[in-house]
Design a protein around this motif. Structure first.
Motif, short mmCIF file in Angstrom:
data_model
loop_
_atom_site.label_atom_id
_atom_site.label_comp_id
_atom_site.label_asym_id
_atom_site.label_seq_id
_atom_site.Cartn_x
_atom_site.Cartn_y
_atom_site.Cartn_z
N ALA A 74 -5.00 -9.34 -38.95
CA ALA A 74 -5.78 -9.76 -40.12
C ALA A 74 -7.18 -9.18 -40.05
CB ALA A 74 -5.84 -11.29 -40.17
N ASP A 75 -7.81 -9.27 -38.86
CA ASP A 75 -9.16 -8.72 -38.69
C ASP A 75 -9.22 -7.25 -39.04
OD1 ASP A 75 -10.09 -11.09 -37.81
OD2 ASP A 75 -9.96 -10.61 -35.67
N ARG A 76 -8.28 -6.51 -38.47
CA ARG A 76 -8.34 -5.07 -38.62
C ARG A 76 -7.99 -4.63 -40.03
NH1 ARG A 76 -8.57 -2.57 -33.74
NH2 ARG A 76 -9.45 -4.14 -32.41
N ALA A 77 -6.94 -5.25 -40.59
CA ALA A 77 -6.54 -4.88 -41.95
C ALA A 77 -7.68 -5.19 -42.92
CB ALA A 77 -5.28 -5.64 -42.34
N GLY A 78 -8.29 -6.37 -42.77
CA GLY A 78 -9.41 -6.72 -43.64
C GLY A 78 -10.55 -5.73 -43.51
N SER A 79 -10.83 -5.31 -42.28
CA SER A 79 -11.93 -4.38 -42.08
C SER A 79 -11.69 -3.05 -42.77
CB SER A 79 -12.12 -4.12 -40.59
OG SER A 79 -12.35 -5.32 -39.93
N ILE A 80 -10.46 -2.55 -42.67
CA ILE A 80 -10.15 -1.27 -43.33
C ILE A 80 -10.35 -1.41 -44.83
CG2 ILE A 80 -8.32 0.37 -43.83
CD1 ILE A 80 -7.24 -0.21 -41.02
#
Lengths: 249, 222
Positions: A158-164
Motif C-alpha cells: 500500500a505504501d509503495r503503490a500510493g507513493s508511485i
C-alpha cells in the motif's frame, strides 16, 4: 559527518518520533488557533472593502490560502513518498498518509469557497475554466490516493503503490499553478507575486499571509495527531508500543 | 532490444487474436456508449454535431479504461509476469511492448470505428479526419497512462473500480485536447495546435510512464 547522519535518521523511527509528535502537536495547535483567529478578525473587521467587489471579496482570505495549501500539501506528500521509496523509511509513508485527508479537505474548501465567490462575482457557481478544473483533478488525485492505500491490505505494498501514484500525479501541480498564465480563461491571474509587484492593498496581503501561516500550522498539527494514531495502529505489536502502554497502565 | 520488443508485441497480439471476444467487447462497448447519447438527447443534428467530439472521446476513454484490467492480469495469474520481472531485459522495455500490443488490440479498433460513429453524428469530412488523427495520437497515451493504474491495482479485490478512480483524472488533459481538436475544426479555428499538444503529451508519456509502470509492477508482484 557520521554523527550528523545518525541524528538525521534518529527521528525517522516511529518509536522516537511518537513522543516528539506528541509534543509538537499542541504547540502547532496554539499557533494555528492564534493565527487563524487573528487572521479572521483582520479579514472581517480590519481589511478595507474592495472598491470593485464590495464585501464579497473577503472570501479570498480563506480561498487563496486553502488553494495554496492544497497544492503544497500534495508536493509535501510526494516529497515524503520519494524519501520513503529511496531510503525505505516507514515513517515517510505514514507522514504522506497522515497529510492526505487534510490536503483533500483544503482542495475541497478551495473549490467550495471559490464557487461561493463565483456566484456573486461571475454570476455562476461553477465555470469549466482551466484552474478550477485542474483543482478538481487535484481533489480526485487525493481521493484516488486514499482509495488505493485503503484498498490494499498489505501495508508495504500500500505504501509503495500510493507513493508511485503520488509521484505520477505531481505533474498536475505546475499545471494548476500556471494554468491562469497559460490559458486565458475566466479565473483571474495571481494577485500575489514573488517579484514584489503585488496588485493588492497591504492590509489585505498581510491578512492573507497570516491566514496562510495559520493554515500551515493547522496542517502540521493535524498531521502530527494523525500520524500518531497511524503509528500506533501499524506498530501495535512492536515492543515500544507495548512498553508505552505498560508504563501508562 | 528491438527483438525483445517485437517478440513481446507478437506474443500478446497472438494471444489476443486467439480470444477474439475480448477485442470485440471493448469495441462493442464503445459503439453502444456512443450510440446511447442520441437516444438520450434527441435526434436534432445540430445538437449532435456539437456534442459529437466530446461523446466519441468520452466513449473511447471509458472503453480503453475497461480494457485495462486485462493488461497484466493473465500474465500475473499464470506466473509469466514474475518471469518478466526476472528477465535480463529491462522491465520498462517489456512494459512498452505490452502497452503497444494492448493498444493494437483495444485502441486501434476504436480509431478505425470512430469515423463511422462520427458519420452518425453528421460530422464533416474535415472534422472526421481531425478526429481520427486526434484519436490516433491520443489513445496510445491513454494506454500508457492506464498501464500505471493497471499495474498498481494488479490483483486487488476492487481493482476495476479503483482503476477508474486512479486513471480517469490522469486522462483529463488528453480528453480536453482530443475533443478540443475536433471542436476547433468544426468551429473553423483549425485543430493543428491541439494535435501538436496531443503529440507532445504522447511523447512525454512514452518517456515517463514505462518507468512508473515497471516500478508499480515490482511493488504489486512482490
Amino acid at each position: 559527518m557520521q554523527n550528523r547522519l545518525i541524528n538525521w535518521f534518529k527521528y525517522s523511527s516511529p518509536a522516537t518520533f511518537y513522543p516528539v509528535a506528541g509534543r509538537l502537536a499542541p504547540i502547532f495547535w496554539v499557533i494555528a488557533i492564534a493565527l487563524i483567529g487573528y487572521g479572521l478578525y483582520l479579514s472581517f473587521f480590519v481589511a478595507p472593502t474592495d472598491y470593485k467587489q464590495g464585501e464579497g471579496y473577503r472570501i479570498i482570505f480563506i480561498h487563496v490560502p486553502a488553494s495554496w495549501m492544497s497544492m503544497f500539501i500534495y508536493l509535501v506528500m510526494a516529497g515524503w513518498s520519494a524519501i520513503g521509496l529511496v531510503f525505505n523509511t516507514r515513517l515517510s509513508f505514514m507522514m504522506a498518509q497522515a497529510l492526505a485527508p487534510t490536503g483533500a479537505m483544503f482542495a475541497f474548501i478551495s473549490l467550495w469557497t471559490g464557487s461561493f465567490w463565483g456566484k456573486p462575482m461571475w454570476g455562476t457557481w461553477w465555470v469549466w475554466d482551466a484552474r478550477i478544473t485542474s483543482e478538481l483533478i487535484l481533489l480526485f488525485l487525493y481521493l484516488g490516493y486514499m482509495a488505493l492505500v485503503g484498498a490494499i491490505d498489505d501495508r508495504r505494498r500500500a505504501d509503495r503503490a500510493g507513493s508511485i501514484l503520488l509521484l505520477v500525479g505531481v505533474v498536475n501541480i505546475p499545471i494548476i499553478y500556471f494554468s491562469v498564465k497559460w490559458w486565458n480563461t475566466l479565473h483571474q491571474g495571481a494577485t500575489v507575486k514573488m517579484n514584489g509587484q503585488t496588485s493588492m492593498d497591504e492590509t489585505m496581503l498581510w491578512t492573507m499571509l497570516i491566514m496562510a501561516l495559520g493554515f500551515w500550522a493547522y496542517s502540521i498539527a493535524v498531521a502530527m495527531v494523525r500520524v500518531r494514531s497511524i503509528m500506533l495502529e501499524r506498530e501495535h505489536d512492536a515492543q515500544w508500543v507495548r512498553d508505552m502502554i505498560g508504563e501508562q497502565a | 532490444m528491438l527483438e525483445t520488443l517485437l517478440w513481446i508485441i507478437r506474443r500478446d497480439v497472438t494471444i489476443a487474436l486467439r480470444r477474439r471476444t475480448d477485442i470485440f467487447t471493448t469495441l462493442i462497448f464503445f459503439v453502444i456508449v456512443v450510440s446511447l447519447f442520441p437516444l438520450g438527447i434527441g435526434p436534432e443534428l445540430d445538437t449532435l454535431r456539437l456534442i459529437a467530439p466530446g461523446v466519441v472521446w468520452v466513449g473511447a476513454l471509458l472503453a480503453s479504461m475497461l480494457a485495462l484490467e486485462q493488461l497484466f492480469l493473465a500474465d500475473h495469474r499464470d506466473g509469466t509476469l514474475e518471469q518478466m520481472l526476472l528477465a535480463p531485459q529491462p522491465l520498462s522495455l517489456l512494459v512498452i511492448g505490452k502497452v503497444i500490443a494492448h493498444w493494437l488490440i483495444t485502441g486501434l479498433p476504436l480509431v478505425i470505428m470512430a469515423p463511422l460513429l462520427g458519420l452518425q453524428y453528421d460530422l464533416s469530412l474535415e472534422a472526421l479526419k481531425v478526429m481520427i488523427w486526434s484519436l490516433l495520437l491520443g489513445t496510445p497515451t491513454l494506454s500508457l497512462l492506464g498501464a500505471i493504474g493497471a499495474a498498481l491495482t494488479l490483483g486487488l479485490r476492487s481493482g476495476g473500480v479503483l482503476v477508474a478512480l486512479l486513471v480517469l483524472p490522469l486522462y483529463i488533459p488528453v480528453l480536453i485536447f482530443g475533443a478540443g481538436a475536433v471542436e476547433a475544426t468544426t468551429s473553423g479555428l483549425g485543430g493543428s495546435s491541439h494535435l501538436s499538444m496531443l503529440g507532445a503529451i504522447l511523447l512525454l508519456a512514452l518517456l515517463g510512464t514505462p518507468f512508473a509502470t515497471s516500478a508499480a509492477l515490482r511493488v504489486s508482484a512482490e
